[in-house]
Structures are given as structure tokens and as C-alpha cells.
Design a protein around this motif. Structure first.
Motif, PDB file in Angstrom:
ATOM      1  N   ASP A   8     -69.062 -19.918 -39.601  1.00 36.08           N
ATOM      2  CA  ASP A   8     -68.454 -19.234 -38.264  1.00 36.08           C
ATOM      3  C   ASP A   8     -67.108 -19.085 -38.316  1.00 36.08           C
ATOM      4  OD1 ASP A   8     -69.426 -18.524 -35.507  1.00 36.08           O
ATOM      5  OD2 ASP A   8     -68.008 -20.015 -34.840  1.00 36.08           O
ATOM      6  N   LEU A  11     -66.672 -15.538 -39.831  1.00 30.63           N
ATOM      7  CA  LEU A  11     -67.245 -14.328 -38.909  1.00 30.63           C
ATOM      8  C   LEU A  11     -66.265 -13.796 -37.956  1.00 30.63           C
ATOM      9  CD1 LEU A  11     -70.827 -15.767 -38.563  1.00 30.63           C
ATOM     10  CD2 LEU A  11     -69.913 -14.161 -40.153  1.00 30.63           C
ATOM     11  N   GLN A  13     -66.530 -12.607 -35.034  1.00 29.26           N
ATOM     12  CA  GLN A  13     -66.793 -13.079 -33.564  1.00 29.26           C
ATOM     13  C   GLN A  13     -67.027 -11.845 -32.803  1.00 29.26           C
ATOM     14  OE1 GLN A  13     -67.568 -16.246 -33.054  1.00 29.26           O
ATOM     15  NE2 GLN A  13     -67.073 -16.419 -35.299  1.00 29.26           N
ATOM     16  N   GLN A  15     -69.910 -10.659 -31.613  1.00 30.87           N
ATOM     17  CA  GLN A  15     -70.919 -11.109 -30.919  1.00 30.87           C
ATOM     18  C   GLN A  15     -71.816 -10.261 -30.510  1.00 30.87           C
ATOM     19  OE1 GLN A  15     -70.690 -14.325 -30.781  1.00 30.87           O
ATOM     20  NE2 GLN A  15     -68.985 -14.912 -30.732  1.00 30.87           N
ATOM     21  N   CYS A  19     -76.592  -8.447 -36.396  1.00 31.45           N
ATOM     22  CA  CYS A  19     -77.239  -9.269 -37.592  1.00 31.45           C
ATOM     23  C   CYS A  19     -78.503  -9.618 -37.361  1.00 31.45           C
ATOM     24  CB  CYS A  19     -76.370 -10.445 -37.860  1.00 31.45           C
ATOM     25  SG  CYS A  19     -76.199 -11.539 -36.427  1.00 31.45           S
ATOM     26  N   CYS A  24     -72.343 -14.720 -33.106  1.00 32.38           N
ATOM     27  CA  CYS A  24     -71.884 -15.125 -34.799  1.00 32.38           C
ATOM     28  C   CYS A  24     -72.392 -16.583 -34.944  1.00 32.38           C
ATOM     29  CB  CYS A  24     -70.640 -15.176 -34.747  1.00 32.38           C
ATOM     30  SG  CYS A  24     -69.923 -13.400 -34.500  1.00 32.38           S
ATOM     31  N   TYR A  27     -76.018 -16.854 -36.117  1.00 29.95           N
ATOM     32  CA  TYR A  27     -76.201 -16.395 -37.582  1.00 29.95           C
ATOM     33  C   TYR A  27     -75.374 -17.347 -38.551  1.00 29.95           C
ATOM     34  CZ  TYR A  27     -75.020 -12.964 -41.320  1.00 29.95           C
ATOM     35  OH  TYR A  27     -74.838 -12.315 -42.819  1.00 29.95           O
ATOM     36  N   CYS A  41     -73.353  -8.421 -41.625  1.00 23.44           N
ATOM     37  CA  CYS A  41     -72.289  -8.410 -40.468  1.00 23.44           C
ATOM     38  C   CYS A  41     -71.497  -7.082 -40.870  1.00 23.44           C
ATOM     39  CB  CYS A  41     -71.478  -9.599 -40.755  1.00 23.44           C
ATOM     40  SG  CYS A  41     -70.117  -9.581 -39.472  1.00 23.44           S
ATOM     41  N   CYS A 116     -68.119  -4.634 -29.758  1.00 21.16           N
ATOM     42  CA  CYS A 116     -69.512  -4.977 -30.034  1.00 21.16           C
ATOM     43  C   CYS A 116     -70.308  -3.826 -29.559  1.00 21.16           C
ATOM     44  CB  CYS A 116     -69.936  -6.165 -29.304  1.00 21.16           C
ATOM     45  SG  CYS A 116     -70.263  -6.065 -27.575  1.00 21.16           S
ATOM     46  N   ALA A 151     -60.674 -13.176 -33.418  1.00 21.34           N
ATOM     47  CA  ALA A 151     -62.070 -13.987 -33.487  1.00 21.34           C
ATOM     48  C   ALA A 151     -61.964 -15.321 -32.853  1.00 21.34           C
ATOM     49  CB  ALA A 151     -62.220 -14.220 -34.946  1.00 21.34           C
ATOM     50  N   ARG A 155     -64.320 -16.245 -29.774  1.00 25.72           N
ATOM     51  CA  ARG A 155     -65.162 -17.337 -29.850  1.00 25.72           C
ATOM     52  C   ARG A 155     -64.953 -18.106 -28.622  1.00 25.72           C
ATOM     53  NH1 ARG A 155     -62.994 -19.426 -33.750  1.00 25.72           N
ATOM     54  NH2 ARG A 155     -64.714 -18.599 -35.368  1.00 25.72           N
TER      55      ARG A 155
END
Length: 210
Positions: A8, A11, A13, A15, A19, A24, A27, A41, A116, A151, A155
Motif C-alpha cells: 500500500d 501505491l 493512493q 483511489q 485496478c 488502493c 488492491y 495501476c 481519480c 499519497a 490515504r
């Protein structure tokens, strides 16, 4: 730190759900259990894919085109002259980067937007647009320092949103059946009214142009 947490951390993040998972962390959980691949991703692109390959000792792969294609880092903005406050974008944003109220103008908090793009499809007026960001010097492997900062913030905001939604769901479940029905009817009526307003506003704008 568990394997899921290590994944995590790699990644971006966003969201974005490209994926195939609802964020995230899901995943990352699937990757840790060997139930997904490292090339799903698009926001992270090849740098994140390579970092995952190193961590999980898997061969590198091109980003899966079924998930989308990597694109430059960006945010979005709302054309506030068209926004009618239908709240659809508010509901779609996974990190609470949109502020506004029902039937009131909404706006994007650019510094919190992950790009996103989940708010774009539900907008009935197509008034949400992409804003390219200044391209960063992205590393060959993993996230850049700037991406890591974003990120971590994303998160935290996503986790806070999930906790709030869980509390709201719990409260709703305790309502008597009659109150649930009335609430749903009111919500549906409001939405139909807002959509009608949206269509009228768009038609009026096009009429002026003609």
C-alpha cells in the motif's frame, strides 16, 4: 509492517478503482495474496509497477490496457457557471476533495484532488474538466517525494471518508422502516428536480450561443 502495508505504501493512493478494486488498499490486499497482478495501476505507471515487481519478486510487465493507460499527473475543476449542486460528484469523490451543498455551487480543492476522475462520469452537465499538472521528474522506480506526500494525505482522507460512511450506514440501519422509505422518496424527488434544472440550464446556455 505487514506485506499489505508495504504494498500500500508503494501505491499512489488515487483511489481511482482502475485496478478493478475499490481503492488502493483492497488492491494491495489482493496483491499480497497473489490474487492480482502488479501491472494494474495506470496512475502509478511503470515506476510503481517496477517497485511492486521488486517487492514481490515478480517479473516486470507492461501496464494492463484493460485498466487504462498511464496519463500525466492532473487534477480536475468544476465549471461553476454550470454547477447546480446535484451532489453526484460529492458522492463519487473518494477523498472528500469537493466542497458544496445540495442545490449550491460545488468546487474542487485542487490541493487534495488525486486525479481519480471518478467525479466526471456522474456529472449530469459534463461541467467537470481535467487540469494538467506540471509534469514532475518521476523516478524510474516507485513514487517521487511529491507523490509520496500526496499519497499519505490521500490515504488519510480516504480512510476518514470510509469511517464516516460506515457510521452513517450504521445510523441509517437503526431508522424505522417508514422513515427509511420517506428518506429515499425525498432523495429521489430532489434528484429528479435537480436533473430537470440541469437540463433546462444547459438548453438555455446553448440557446444563447445560437
Amino acid at each position: 509492517m505487514s506485506l499489505v502495508q508495504q504494498i500500500d505504501q508503494l501505491l499512489p493512493q488515487t483511489q481511482c478503482e482502475q485496478c478493478g478494486f475499490e481503492g488502493c488498499l483492497p488492491y494491495a490486499q489482493a496483491l499480497s495474496e497473489g490474487e492480482s497482478d502488479i501491472n494494474r495501476c495506470p496512475p502509478g505507471g511503470e515506476p510503481v509497477m517496477r517497485a511492486l515487481a521488486q517487492l514481490l519478486d515478480r517479473p516486470e510487465k507492461a501496464i494492463d490496457p484493460e485498466c487504462g493507460t498511464p496519463s500525466p499527473i492532473h487534477t480536475v475543476y468544476i465549471d461553476e457557471t454550470l454547477c447546480i449542486g446535484c451532489t453526484k460528484c460529492l458522492q463519487a469523490c473518494p477523498v472528500d476533495a469537493i466542497v458544496g451543498a445540495k442545490k449550491k455551487m460545488h468546487t474542487i480543492i485542487a490541493s487534495e484532488c488525486t486525479g481519480c476522475d471518478l467525479c466526471i462520469p456522474p456529472c449530469p452537465l459534463d461541467c467537470i474538466h481535467i487540469v494538467p499538472s506540471q509534469e514532475e521528474n518521476l523516478p524510474a522506480i516507485g513514487l517521487s517525494p511529491e507523490q509520496k506526500i500526496r499519497a499519505a494525505k490521500s490515504r488519510a482522507r480516504h480512510e476518514a471518508r470510509q469511517a464516516r460512511n460506515a457510521n452513517r450506514t450504521t445510523i441509517t440501519k437503526t431508522l424505522p422502516p417508514q422513515e427509511k422509505t420517506l428518506a429515499n422518496r425525498s432523495s429521489d424527488a430532489d434528484m429528479l428536480s435537480l436533473i430537470a434544472m440541469a437540463k433546462a440550464k444547459t438548453q438555455a446556455k446553448h440557446t444563447k450561443r445560437d
